[in-house]
Design a protein around this motif. Structure first.
Motif, short mmCIF file in Angstrom:
data_model
loop_
_atom_site.label_atom_id
_atom_site.label_comp_id
_atom_site.label_asym_id
_atom_site.label_seq_id
_atom_site.Cartn_x
_atom_site.Cartn_y
_atom_site.Cartn_z
N UNK A 129 -7.91 26.22 38.10
CA UNK A 129 -8.42 24.98 38.82
C UNK A 129 -7.77 23.86 38.30
N UNK A 130 -7.18 23.14 39.29
CA UNK A 130 -6.08 21.91 39.05
C UNK A 130 -7.00 20.62 39.32
N UNK A 131 -6.98 19.62 38.42
CA UNK A 131 -7.80 18.50 38.51
C UNK A 131 -6.68 17.33 38.54
N UNK A 132 -6.69 16.45 39.55
CA UNK A 132 -5.55 15.10 39.46
C UNK A 132 -6.39 14.27 38.84
N UNK A 150 -21.13 20.91 28.08
CA UNK A 150 -19.96 20.17 28.35
C UNK A 150 -18.90 21.03 28.64
N UNK A 151 -18.13 20.75 29.72
CA UNK A 151 -16.79 21.52 30.07
C UNK A 151 -15.66 20.89 29.50
N UNK A 152 -14.84 21.93 29.32
CA UNK A 152 -13.41 21.13 28.83
C UNK A 152 -12.25 21.27 29.82
N UNK A 153 -11.79 20.02 30.00
CA UNK A 153 -10.59 20.07 30.85
C UNK A 153 -9.08 19.98 30.08
N UNK A 154 -8.41 20.75 30.13
CA UNK A 154 -7.20 20.84 29.31
C UNK A 154 -6.24 19.91 29.83
N UNK A 155 -5.96 18.66 29.35
CA UNK A 155 -4.97 17.66 30.05
C UNK A 155 -3.65 18.37 29.72
N UNK A 156 -2.89 18.85 30.65
CA UNK A 156 -1.53 19.33 30.11
C UNK A 156 -0.33 18.82 30.71
N UNK A 157 -0.66 17.29 31.24
CA UNK A 157 0.55 16.54 31.67
C UNK A 157 1.48 16.54 30.48
N UNK A 158 2.78 16.34 31.20
CA UNK A 158 4.22 16.27 30.29
C UNK A 158 4.38 17.56 29.38
N UNK A 203 -7.05 22.64 34.43
CA UNK A 203 -6.12 21.67 33.96
C UNK A 203 -5.97 20.33 34.79
N UNK A 204 -5.81 19.63 33.84
CA UNK A 204 -5.65 18.12 34.40
C UNK A 204 -4.19 17.51 34.46
N UNK A 205 -3.63 17.08 35.47
CA UNK A 205 -2.35 16.61 35.57
C UNK A 205 -2.38 15.14 36.16
N UNK A 206 -1.28 14.21 35.76
CA UNK A 206 -1.70 12.87 36.27
C UNK A 206 -0.17 12.62 36.98
N UNK A 207 0.68 13.43 37.29
CA UNK A 207 1.65 13.15 38.14
C UNK A 207 1.84 14.43 39.14
N UNK A 208 1.99 13.76 40.41
CA UNK A 208 1.83 14.82 41.57
C UNK A 208 3.04 15.86 41.30
N UNK A 209 4.32 15.31 41.34
CA UNK A 209 5.36 16.02 41.61
C UNK A 209 5.64 17.21 40.43
N UNK A 236 -5.13 20.76 45.29
CA UNK A 236 -5.89 20.42 44.01
C UNK A 236 -7.24 20.92 44.55
N UNK A 237 -7.92 21.21 43.50
CA UNK A 237 -9.75 21.61 43.63
C UNK A 237 -10.45 20.28 43.29
#
Ligand SMILES: *Cc1c(COP(=O)(O)O)cnc(C)c1O
Length: 246
Positions: free
Chosen positions: A93-96, A47-55, A72-78, A112-113
């Protein structure tokens, strides 16, 4: 503790304690993932770990990257673009993972990747058309609204096969799997049921000839159940980075 020696001012001592705290959180999340894998009879490391760094600020991403995390995971483009600029010297590696508006697809395709939250044909087509030729195919997960919640993003389960077919036919995207955010509940049975439904859909696609490897499900409060039901990627924010700033 290992960091203490390299800091000498009060300010740096604070940085040091934050780093220790961060390392503790990371170790604790990794242990939970490993234990959940073992409990499910799956190899730890499955299992891989995506760090959700939003905010969270870019410095936190830098700290986690020093500890070995790259995704790293982000949910706001800007917000994501600003962090990417600030951290452009790092190999990340950026995940939207947020709602995709069609006027934002070009920036996503260019920066994004992965885009894990695709739920419409139009978005798939635009991402493929707008992916720069000099970059590898954009990794895509189809987001499925597994519990059919009216307020939630994601395609309905019955619409996934058609979306997968389109994704498979487009040149500049690579279908990697499914992403889901099940209904919020503390009832473990309901959690199991939701994740099981996503896993079934995933298995159906694979037996239908798609070669997909990513089942993105499980967050801070339910990663154990998600792994038990077959998740291959957990997206962890709170338990990894602390409470999000408002
Ligand atoms: C915020 C978010 C997460 C992380 O949630 P936590 O409960 O903080 O771990 C995971 N996935 C998506 C899509 C999110 O928006």
């Amino acid at each position: 503790m290992v960091y203490i020696a390299i800091f000498d001012t009060i300010d740096n001592a604070k940085t040091c304690c934050n780093m220790n705290k961060q390392l503790e959180r990371l170790n604790s999340v990794r242990e939970r993932i490993d234990r959940a894998c073992i409990a499910a009879g799956r190899p730890p490391g499955d299992v891989s770990l995506l760090a959700v760094s939003k905010r969270h600020p870019a410095e936190k991403i830098m700290t986690l990257n020093k500890m070995g995390l790259v995704s790293f995971g982000e949910n706001q483009l800007q917000e994501a673009l600003e962090k990417q600029k600030e951290l452009s010297t790092l190999q990340l590696q950026w995940h939207f993972i947020g709602t995709v508006q069609s006027n934002k697809t070009r920036a996503l395709a260019e920066n994004f990747q992965w885009v894990q939250s695709v739920d419409r044909e139009k978005i798939l087509k635009r991402l493929s058309a707008q992916r720069p030729e000099n970059l590898e195919a954009l990794n895509i997960c189809l987001q499925v609204n597994i519990d059919r919640e009216s307020q939630k993003a994601g395609a309905m389960p019955e619409d996934i096969p058609k979306l997968a077919e389109l994704a498979g036919s487009l040149d500049n995207i690579r279908l990697r799997g499914l992403m889901a955010l099940p209904r919020q509940t503390n009832d473990p049975q309901e959690q199991h049921n939701s994740f099981k439904k996503v896993k079934n859909l995933f298995d159906q696609l694979n037996s239908g000839g798609y070669d997909i490897d990513t089942l993105s499900m499980g967050m801070s409060h339910d990663l154990e159940v998600a792994i038990f039901e077959g998740s291959t990627m957990v997206r962890i924010g709170t338990d990894l980075l602390g409470k999000r700033p408002e």
